[in-house]
Write an enzyme that holds these catalytic residues in place. Sequence first.
Site, PDB file in Angstrom:
ATOM      1  N   ASN A 152       0.803  -1.236   0.000  1.00  0.00           N
ATOM      2  CA  ASN A 152       0.000   0.000   0.000  1.00  0.00           C
ATOM      3  C   ASN A 152       0.831   1.279   0.000  1.00  0.00           C
ATOM      4  O   ASN A 152       0.465   2.248  -0.636  1.00  0.00           O
ATOM      5  CB  ASN A 152      -1.034  -0.008   1.138  1.00  0.00           C
ATOM      6  CG  ASN A 152      -0.437  -0.318   2.483  1.00  0.00           C
ATOM      7  OD1 ASN A 152       0.738  -0.677   2.589  1.00  0.00           O
ATOM      8  ND2 ASN A 152      -1.223  -0.187   3.523  1.00  0.00           N
ATOM      9  N   GLU A 250       3.467  -4.084  12.517  1.00  0.00           N
ATOM     10  CA  GLU A 250       2.460  -3.045  12.262  1.00  0.00           C
ATOM     11  C   GLU A 250       1.402  -3.694  11.390  1.00  0.00           C
ATOM     12  O   GLU A 250       1.643  -3.980  10.227  1.00  0.00           O
ATOM     13  CB  GLU A 250       3.150  -1.858  11.573  1.00  0.00           C
ATOM     14  CG  GLU A 250       2.403  -0.573  11.772  1.00  0.00           C
ATOM     15  CD  GLU A 250       1.499  -0.286  10.616  1.00  0.00           C
ATOM     16  OE1 GLU A 250       0.314  -0.682  10.703  1.00  0.00           O
ATOM     17  OE2 GLU A 250       1.960   0.296   9.632  1.00  0.00           O
ATOM     18  N   CYS A 284      -3.475   1.199   6.727  1.00  0.00           N
ATOM     19  CA  CYS A 284      -3.695   0.615   8.061  1.00  0.00           C
ATOM     20  C   CYS A 284      -4.378   1.619   8.978  1.00  0.00           C
ATOM     21  O   CYS A 284      -5.199   1.249   9.797  1.00  0.00           O
ATOM     22  CB  CYS A 284      -2.377   0.141   8.647  1.00  0.00           C
ATOM     23  SG  CYS A 284      -1.086   1.367   8.482  1.00  0.00           S
ATOM     24  N   GLU A 461       7.236   2.815  15.379  1.00  0.00           N
ATOM     25  CA  GLU A 461       8.049   3.309  14.275  1.00  0.00           C
ATOM     26  C   GLU A 461       7.899   4.822  14.245  1.00  0.00           C
ATOM     27  O   GLU A 461       7.075   5.388  14.945  1.00  0.00           O
ATOM     28  CB  GLU A 461       7.588   2.676  12.974  1.00  0.00           C
ATOM     29  CG  GLU A 461       7.747   1.156  13.045  1.00  0.00           C
ATOM     30  CD  GLU A 461       7.590   0.489  11.719  1.00  0.00           C
ATOM     31  OE1 GLU A 461       8.526   0.547  10.915  1.00  0.00           O
ATOM     32  OE2 GLU A 461       6.526  -0.081  11.482  1.00  0.00           O
TER      33      GLU A 461
HETATM   34  P1  NAD Z   1       0.243  -9.635   3.593  1.00  0.00           P
HETATM   35  O1  NAD Z   1       0.370  -9.472   5.065  1.00  0.00           O
HETATM   36  O2  NAD Z   1       0.014 -10.986   3.073  1.00  0.00           O
HETATM   37  O3  NAD Z   1       1.577  -9.066   2.888  1.00  0.00           O
HETATM   38  C1  NAD Z   1       2.398  -8.048   3.424  1.00  0.00           C
HETATM   39  C2  NAD Z   1       3.856  -8.427   3.180  1.00  0.00           C
HETATM   40  O4  NAD Z   1       4.148  -9.633   3.882  1.00  0.00           O
HETATM   41  C3  NAD Z   1       4.189  -8.728   1.720  1.00  0.00           C
HETATM   42  O5  NAD Z   1       5.505  -8.325   1.423  1.00  0.00           O
HETATM   43  C4  NAD Z   1       4.107 -10.240   1.657  1.00  0.00           C
HETATM   44  O6  NAD Z   1       4.869 -10.787   0.621  1.00  0.00           O
HETATM   45  C5  NAD Z   1       4.674 -10.621   3.008  1.00  0.00           C
HETATM   46  N1  NAD Z   1       4.269 -11.921   3.522  1.00  0.00           N
HETATM   47  C6  NAD Z   1       3.111 -12.573   3.332  1.00  0.00           C
HETATM   48  N2  NAD Z   1       3.140 -13.775   3.952  1.00  0.00           N
HETATM   49  C7  NAD Z   1       4.332 -13.857   4.573  1.00  0.00           C
HETATM   50  C8  NAD Z   1       4.960 -14.854   5.365  1.00  0.00           C
HETATM   51  N3  NAD Z   1       4.369 -16.006   5.671  1.00  0.00           N
HETATM   52  N4  NAD Z   1       6.207 -14.607   5.835  1.00  0.00           N
HETATM   53  C9  NAD Z   1       6.833 -13.457   5.557  1.00  0.00           C
HETATM   54  N5  NAD Z   1       6.304 -12.499   4.773  1.00  0.00           N
HETATM   55  C10 NAD Z   1       5.060 -12.697   4.299  1.00  0.00           C
HETATM   56  O7  NAD Z   1      -0.843  -8.653   3.105  1.00  0.00           O
HETATM   57  P2  NAD Z   1      -1.640  -8.717   1.720  1.00  0.00           P
HETATM   58  O8  NAD Z   1      -1.977 -10.081   1.262  1.00  0.00           O
HETATM   59  O9  NAD Z   1      -0.827  -7.957   0.804  1.00  0.00           O
HETATM   60  O10 NAD Z   1      -2.991  -8.027   2.172  1.00  0.00           O
HETATM   61  C11 NAD Z   1      -3.942  -8.754   2.946  1.00  0.00           C
HETATM   62  C12 NAD Z   1      -4.504  -7.926   4.048  1.00  0.00           C
HETATM   63  O11 NAD Z   1      -3.426  -7.440   4.882  1.00  0.00           O
HETATM   64  C13 NAD Z   1      -5.199  -6.660   3.624  1.00  0.00           C
HETATM   65  O12 NAD Z   1      -6.505  -6.886   3.268  1.00  0.00           O
HETATM   66  C14 NAD Z   1      -5.068  -5.820   4.861  1.00  0.00           C
HETATM   67  O13 NAD Z   1      -6.071  -6.130   5.778  1.00  0.00           O
HETATM   68  C15 NAD Z   1      -3.750  -6.218   5.435  1.00  0.00           C
HETATM   69  N6  NAD Z   1      -2.680  -5.263   5.101  1.00  0.00           N
HETATM   70  C16 NAD Z   1      -2.316  -4.388   6.037  1.00  0.00           C
HETATM   71  C17 NAD Z   1      -1.332  -3.465   5.742  1.00  0.00           C
HETATM   72  C18 NAD Z   1      -0.881  -2.449   6.723  1.00  0.00           C
HETATM   73  O14 NAD Z   1      -0.394  -1.392   6.340  1.00  0.00           O
HETATM   74  N7  NAD Z   1      -0.983  -2.730   8.000  1.00  0.00           N
HETATM   75  C19 NAD Z   1      -0.732  -3.451   4.496  1.00  0.00           C
HETATM   76  C20 NAD Z   1      -1.115  -4.391   3.548  1.00  0.00           C
HETATM   77  C21 NAD Z   1      -2.103  -5.295   3.890  1.00  0.00           C
END
Ligand code: NAD
Length: 480
Positions: A152, A250, A284, A461
Amino acid sequence: MKLAKQQQMIIGNSRLNAEAGETLETVDPATGKVLAEFPRGREVDVDAAVKAARSAQCDWVRRTPVERSRTLLEIARAVEANSEELAWIESVDTGKPLTQARADVRTAARYFEFYGGLADKLGGITVPLGDEYVDYTTREPVGVSGQIVPWNYPLQIGARGIAPALAAGNSVVVKPAEGAPLSLLRLAEIAQDAGLAPGLLNVVTGLGSEAGAALAGHPGIDQVTFTGSVQAGTLVMQAAATNINPVTLELGGKCPNLVFEDADLDAAVPVLVSALIQNAGQTCSAATRLIVARELYEPLIERLRHRLEQLKLGPGVDDPDMGPMISASQLKKVAEQVQAARADGATVFGGEIAPESEQHGGNFYLPTIISNVDPSAPVAKEELFGPVLVVLPFEDDEEAVRLANGTDYGLVCGVWTNDVKRAHRVARDLHAGQVYINGYGAAGGVEIPFGGLKKSGFGREKGIEGLNSYLQTKNVCVRL
Ligand code: NAD
C-alpha cells in the site's frame, strides 16, 4: 516515463535475477496490464542478500556517526531529486493518485533526512553507582535488519524502516510486496548512487510465503520489521522466534473518528473524507469507522454522502481523487463484505464496483458509507482495506469510547470536540497507539511515534522512538 520490463534484485553491488531464474509479474491496478517482470526470489537469494548485508554492516558500523549521517542526508537529497520518477513508479504500481504518490516520496525523503539528523546523536548515559564505580551505557546497532513491506505504501513504509536502521549502524535486507515491488528496487539504486555502500540496502523480491518467510526465519539476521496482515504477521513472529529475534509488527486497524456534538463540522468533514479514501481505503490507519453523537448522525452522513458523490475516480497517473484498489481479489473481498452487510439489513450508500472498472479494465470501487448497522457486525469490526466507512451513533461519551475500543485493533483514533477537558479524557481512555484531536494525520508524521495496541501490533516506528528497534543497549561497569 520509462520502466525496465525485466526488473532485477539488488544484492551487494549486483543486479540479479533469482538463482532459479523464475519471475513474477506486477500489474497496473488501474488497467490490469502487466507493468514489468521481477525475480521470484527464494531462500537461496535471501541467503545471498543476508551475507552481503552482514559483510557491509561490519564496515558501516566502523564509520564515524557523522559519515553515516551525511550519507543518509545525501540519500534524502537524491530521493527528492528523483521525486517525479519515483512518484510515477509508485502511482502506476499501486494505483494511488500522483498527488498522493508525490507526498509519499516527500515523506520517504524526510525519513532519510530525519534519521540522518539523528545518526550522530545516539549517545548512552552514565549511571551513578558511587565512588567505587564508573558505569555507562552505549547504544549499538543490532546488526542486520530484515524488513518485509506491504503494497500500500512501499516507499513510505520502506523508508520508515530502512532509514532508522541505517542511521543506527545496521544493514538491511528488504522484501517488498509482490503486489508493488518497483519503487523499492529504484530506491535502492538511488541510495547506492547517492553513496550508500553496496550491501547496506539489499532488495530481494518474491512471494511472502517464499522469500518473505525465508527472510523472517533467517538465522543470519538480527531483527525483523514487518507491516501487513495479522495472519502474515503471526507467521513472521513465529519464524523470528526460532532465532529469538525481536520483531516490530504493524498490522492494520479499524480506526475510528469520534465526532462529538460540539465538533466543528466544517473542519471535520473534509478530513473525515480524505482519511477514508486515501489510497482507496487501503491504509492501516484509514479512518473507516465514524462514531458520532446521535444528534449529528443523520446530518453528518448527509454531508459525507454529498462529498463522496463529487469524488473523481480514475487511474493514479491521471491524478484523480481516488485510484483503484490494488487487485481484483482485494476488490472482490471488499465487495463481498459490503454485500453481506447489505443482506443483513444495513443501509449502504455506494457499495458497488465503480463504472471506471469497466472503462479502464482495473479494480475501482465506489466510496461507500454503511449506516444502520450493528456495532458487532463483521463489517463494523473487521479491517476491510477498502474505501468503506461504517457510521455508528452514540448517546454519551462513555458509549463513544466503548464503541471506539470495541474491535481487536488499536492503531489510530481521531477525536473531534471543542471541549478541551473532554478531548484529553477521551484520549486517555482510548485503546490506541495514536490519538489525533481535531485533525487526523500530521503531514506524514515522520517525527511522531506510530504503532499499535492489541492486534494492530507492537513496537513503535517513526520519531526518535523508531530508532529503538534498531539499537541495543550495552552497559559497561568499571570497578575503580
Ligand atoms: P500480507 O500481510 O500478506 O503481505 C504483506 C507483506 O508480507 C508482503 O511483502 C508479503 O509478501 C509478506 N508476507 C506474506 N506472507 C508472509 C509470510 N508467511 N512470511 C513473511 N512475509 C510474508 O498482506 P496482503 O496479502 O498484501 O494483504 C492482505 C490484508 O493485509 C489486507 O486486506 C489488509 O487487511 C492487510 N494489510 C495491512 C497493511 C498495513 O499497512 N498494516 C498493508 C497491507 C495489507
